[in-house]
Write a protein that holds these residues in place. Structure first.
Motif, PDB file in Angstrom:
ATOM      1  N   THR A 110       2.429  -4.258  -4.899  1.00  0.00           N
ATOM      2  CA  THR A 110       3.716  -3.652  -4.561  1.00  0.00           C
ATOM      3  C   THR A 110       3.663  -2.398  -4.986  1.00  0.00           C
ATOM      4  O   THR A 110       2.675  -1.822  -4.263  1.00  0.00           O
ATOM      5  CB  THR A 110       4.432  -3.699  -6.702  1.00  0.00           C
ATOM      6  N   GLY A 111       4.532  -1.719  -4.313  1.00  0.00           N
ATOM      7  CA  GLY A 111       4.993   0.143  -3.783  1.00  0.00           C
ATOM      8  C   GLY A 111       6.026   0.202  -3.455  1.00  0.00           C
ATOM      9  O   GLY A 111       7.050  -1.000  -2.847  1.00  0.00           O
ATOM     10  N   THR A 112       6.596   1.347  -3.609  1.00  0.00           N
ATOM     11  CA  THR A 112       7.925   2.086  -3.062  1.00  0.00           C
ATOM     12  C   THR A 112       7.827   1.423  -1.207  1.00  0.00           C
ATOM     13  O   THR A 112       9.187   0.927  -0.443  1.00  0.00           O
ATOM     14  CB  THR A 112       8.185   3.114  -3.354  1.00  0.00           C
ATOM     15  N   ASN A 113       7.378   1.865  -0.458  1.00  0.00           N
ATOM     16  CA  ASN A 113       6.645   1.595   0.483  1.00  0.00           C
ATOM     17  C   ASN A 113       5.456   1.263   1.011  1.00  0.00           C
ATOM     18  O   ASN A 113       4.855   1.414  -0.352  1.00  0.00           O
ATOM     19  CB  ASN A 113       6.518   3.024   1.930  1.00  0.00           C
ATOM     20  N   GLY A 114       4.873   0.890   2.154  1.00  0.00           N
ATOM     21  CA  GLY A 114       3.568   0.426   2.169  1.00  0.00           C
ATOM     22  C   GLY A 114       3.559  -0.816   1.908  1.00  0.00           C
ATOM     23  O   GLY A 114       2.312  -2.605   2.162  1.00  0.00           O
ATOM     24  N   LYS A 115       3.982  -2.631   0.409  1.00  0.00           N
ATOM     25  CA  LYS A 115       3.848  -3.154   0.428  1.00  0.00           C
ATOM     26  C   LYS A 115       4.158  -4.404   1.342  1.00  0.00           C
ATOM     27  O   LYS A 115       3.274  -4.846   1.285  1.00  0.00           O
ATOM     28  CB  LYS A 115       4.383  -3.384  -0.893  1.00  0.00           C
ATOM     29  N   THR A 116       4.984  -4.327   2.969  1.00  0.00           N
ATOM     30  CA  THR A 116       5.046  -5.113   3.200  1.00  0.00           C
ATOM     31  C   THR A 116       3.977  -5.534   4.536  1.00  0.00           C
ATOM     32  O   THR A 116       3.199  -6.641   5.030  1.00  0.00           O
ATOM     33  CB  THR A 116       6.759  -5.235   4.059  1.00  0.00           C
ATOM     34  N   THR A 117       3.187  -4.122   4.646  1.00  0.00           N
ATOM     35  CA  THR A 117       2.181  -4.075   5.329  1.00  0.00           C
ATOM     36  C   THR A 117       1.355  -4.385   5.104  1.00  0.00           C
ATOM     37  O   THR A 117       0.219  -5.078   5.791  1.00  0.00           O
ATOM     38  CB  THR A 117       2.020  -2.260   6.071  1.00  0.00           C
ATOM     39  N   VAL A 118       1.333  -4.212   3.485  1.00  0.00           N
ATOM     40  CA  VAL A 118      -0.773  -4.144   2.852  1.00  0.00           C
ATOM     41  C   VAL A 118      -0.034  -6.131   3.243  1.00  0.00           C
ATOM     42  O   VAL A 118      -1.733  -6.803   3.051  1.00  0.00           O
ATOM     43  CB  VAL A 118      -0.360  -4.066   1.870  1.00  0.00           C
ATOM     44  N   THR A 119       0.890  -6.433   3.506  1.00  0.00           N
ATOM     45  CA  THR A 119       0.839  -8.352   2.510  1.00  0.00           C
ATOM     46  C   THR A 119       0.584  -8.747   3.904  1.00  0.00           C
ATOM     47  O   THR A 119      -0.074  -9.509   3.522  1.00  0.00           O
ATOM     48  CB  THR A 119       2.561  -8.910   2.349  1.00  0.00           C
ATOM     49  N   HIS A 120       1.646  -7.944   4.665  1.00  0.00           N
ATOM     50  CA  HIS A 120       1.091  -8.912   6.132  1.00  0.00           C
ATOM     51  C   HIS A 120      -0.572  -8.741   6.425  1.00  0.00           C
ATOM     52  O   HIS A 120      -1.362  -9.224   7.291  1.00  0.00           O
ATOM     53  CB  HIS A 120       2.304  -8.360   7.482  1.00  0.00           C
ATOM     54  N   LEU A 121      -0.939  -7.362   6.207  1.00  0.00           N
ATOM     55  CA  LEU A 121      -2.677  -7.122   6.824  1.00  0.00           C
ATOM     56  C   LEU A 121      -3.723  -7.582   6.290  1.00  0.00           C
ATOM     57  O   LEU A 121      -4.249  -8.202   6.226  1.00  0.00           O
ATOM     58  CB  LEU A 121      -3.104  -5.582   7.019  1.00  0.00           C
TER      59      LEU A 121
END
Length: 459
Positions: free
Chosen positions: A116-127
Motif C-alpha cells: 500500500t501507499g499513496t504513490n509507488g505501490k503499483t510499481t512495487v507490485t509489478h516489480l
C-alpha cells in the motif's frame, strides 16, 4: 434461506459473486445500471446460478426483500465504507465486507505480501511480482493490478493459476478499510501524502487505514525516506518492523544505498544500485522495498539483481513511448494526484511540454506547481478539471504558455506542435487528476494516449 448480497457488476463485484458461489453461497447481485452492458453481465452470472437484480439503487429499499436472511453484503472499492445505506444495514445487524475480504477467506492460507501507499505501490507490485517470478516462484499479483483479488482466488480454486508461493496484493485505502481481517505475511508501505480526502475526510483517517494494514502484517517494511512515514518511526510497537532508505548516512535502517551506489544490508554489499533500469530517487526507494521483501521470501541477492535488471517497466507509469519529432514521449497516466505528477516531472528531461487534467482531487499542489514553473515550457490542460488547474497555474509566476482543450487528442496535437517550436526535450502525459470525467480508469486514458502516439509515429 440465508444469502449474500453483492453490490455492483464491476470487476470486483463479478469476481466476488462467482467466488462466493463456488464456495456454495446463495448469491444475489444488485446493480444500479440496467443498460445493455449490465444485461450482458447479468446473463453470464445467471447462467452460473447467480441471481442478478438490475436497476437497484444503493438504498435500503433495494435490500428489504432479503433483510431477514442476509448473511453479509459485499461491496466493491468504489462504494464508500461510510455510505448511509451501509450504515443503515449495519444498524440492522448486517455484516458489510469488501471484495478483498472475500478473497482473503479463500486465499489467506497462502502467504500474502500486501502493498500500500499513496504513490509507488503499483510499481512495487509489478516489480516484486517480476523479481519473484523470475526466480521461479509462483507469485501472481492482484488487487488494483492484474486480477482482482476475488478473480485470483477463483483462478487458484479452479486450477487455472497454480497454487501461489506468494500472493502479491496491491491494496488501496478503499480496499483496506473494507477488509480489516487481511493480515499479510509481509506488509509494504511505500509513501503517504494527502489523497482521497474527498472520500476519507482527513489525512489522519487516511493514514490510520494504511497503517492498520502494516500493523496486522507479520513483517512491516517501511520507506524511511518518506517524511510522513518516517515521522512516526518512534511510535511503532510492531515486533517486526524494517526500514529502508536511499540515504547512506541513515541510521537504524535495514537496507540502504551506500555513497558509492551499492545496495547494502547493514554493512553487507548486495549488488549495484544501478541494477534497476528506471530513473528517479523514488524508484530507488521502490527497489529497496522490493529487495527487502524478496530477501524475506528467500531469494539470493544475485537472483534479486537479475530480476531487477530484466524488469520491463510499468504500463502508464512514466512509460516511454519513443520519440516524435526528436521529443521523448512518456505515458504517466497513473499519476492521478499532484504528488505522483510531481514525481513524473522530476523524472523526465526538461524542458517539458506537459499534458494534465481530468477529475481533480483534493491535495497540496505546491510542489507540483513549483516543478511546473521550473521544468515546463508549456502546459496543455484537458477535461473537467482544466479550468481549476489553469487557475492554480495562473497564481504562480509561470511564464510558459497554457492552453485548454476538451479532450486528450486535441491536447496532444497542440502539445506536439509546441514541443517542435520550443525544441522541448520531453512530452509528458502526467494528469495530476483522476480519469473518471472522460475514461473508465487511468489505464483506459493511458491506452488512448499510447494509441494516439502510435498512430502519429506510423504516419
Amino acid at each position: 434461506m440465508s444469502c449474500t448480497i453483492v453490490v455492483g457488476l464491476g470487476r470486483s463485484g463479478v469476481g466476488a459473486a462467482r467466488l462466493l458461489k463456488a464456495h456454495g453461497a446463495e448469491v444475489i447481485v444488485l446493480e444500479r445500471a440496467n443498460d445493455a452492458a449490465a444485461q450482458r453481465k447479468a446473463t453470464a452470472l445467471e447462467e452460473q446460478g447467480i441471481e442478478v437484480k438490475l436497476g437497484q439503487a444503493l438504498e435500503l429499499a433495494s435490500f428489504e426483500p432479503w433483510l431477514g436472511a442476509i448473511d453479509q453484503v459485499v461491496i466493491s472499492p468504489g462504494i464508500a465504507w461510510t455510505h448511509p445505506t451501509l450504515a443503515a444495514l449495519r444498524e440492522r445487524g448486517v455484516t458489510i465486507r469488501g471484495e478483498m475480504a472475500i478473497a482473503w477467506q479463500a486465499l489467506g492460507h497462502r502467504p500474502w505480501i500486501g502493498i500500500t501507499g499513496t504513490n509507488g505501490k503499483t510499481t512495487v507490485t509489478h516489480l516484486l511480482h517480476h523479481v519473484l517470478t523470475q526466480a521461479g516462484l509462483e507469485a501472481p499479483m492482484a488487487g488494483n493490478v492484474g486480477f482482482s483479488a476475488a478473480e485470483l482466488a477463483l483462478s487458484c480454486r479452479d486450477g487455472s493459476t497454480p497454487p501461489p508461493d506468494w500472493v502479491v496484493m496491491e491494496m488501496s485505502s478503499y480496499q483496506i478499510e473494507a477488509a480489516a481481517e487481511v493480515a499479510p505475511r509481509i506488509g509494504i508501505w511505500t509513501t503517504l501524502t494527502p489523497d482521497h480526502l474527498e472520500r476519507h475526510g482527513t489525512l489522519e483517517i487516511y493514514r490510520s487505514i494504511k497503517r492498520g494494514l502494516l500493523e496486522r502484517s507479520e513483517l512491516a517494511l517501511l520507506n524511511g525516506d518518506d517524511p510522513d512515514i518516517s515521522r512516526s518511526r518512534d511510535q511503532w510497537r510492531h515486533p517486526q518492523v524494517r526500514w529502508v532508505s536511499t540515504q547512506a548516512e541513515s541510521t537504524d535502517t535495514d537496507l540502504s544505498i551506500s555513497a558509492d551506489h551499492w545496495v547494502c544490508r547493514g554493512k553487507e554489499r548486495l549488488f549495484s544500485a544501478d541494477a534497476l533500469p528506471m530513473q528517479g530517487a523514488h524508484n530507488r526507494q521502490n527497489m529497496l522495498l522490493v529487495t527487502a521483501a524478496a530477501l524475506e521470501a528467500g531469494l539470493s541477492p544475485a537472483s534479486i539483481e537479475s530480476g531487477l535488471r530484466s524488469f520491463p517497466g510499468v504500463p502508464h507509469r512514466l512509460e516511454p513511448l519513443g520519440c516524435l519529432h526528436d521529443v521523448a514521449v512518456f505515458n504517466d497516466s497513473k499519476a492521478t494526484n499532484y504528488d505522483a505528477a510531481a514525481v513524473g516531472l522530476r523524472s523526465v528531461t526538461a524542458p517539458v511540454v506537459l499534458l494534465a487534467g481530468g477529475q481533480t482531487k483534493q491535495g497540496d499542489a505546491q510542489d507540483w506547481l513549483q516543478l511546473v514553473n521550473q521544468r515546463c515550457s508549456a502546459v496543455i490542460l484537458f477535461g473537467a478539471g482544466a479550468e481549476e488547474l489553469r487557475t492554480l497555474i495562473a497564481s504562480t509566476p509561470f511564464s510558459g504558455s497554457v492552453a485548454m482543450f476538451e479532450g486528450l487528442e486535441a491536447s496532444l496535437d497542440h502539445g506536439l506542435s509546441l514541443a517542435r517550436e520550443q525544441k522541448a526535450a520531453s512530452l509528458l502525459l502526467s494528469p495530476a487528476c483522476a480519469s473518471f470525467d472522460q475514461y473508465s480508469d487511468f489505464e483506459a486514458r493511458g491506452d488512448h494516449f499510447r494509441s494516439l502516439i502510435e498512430a502519429r509515429q506510423a504516419a
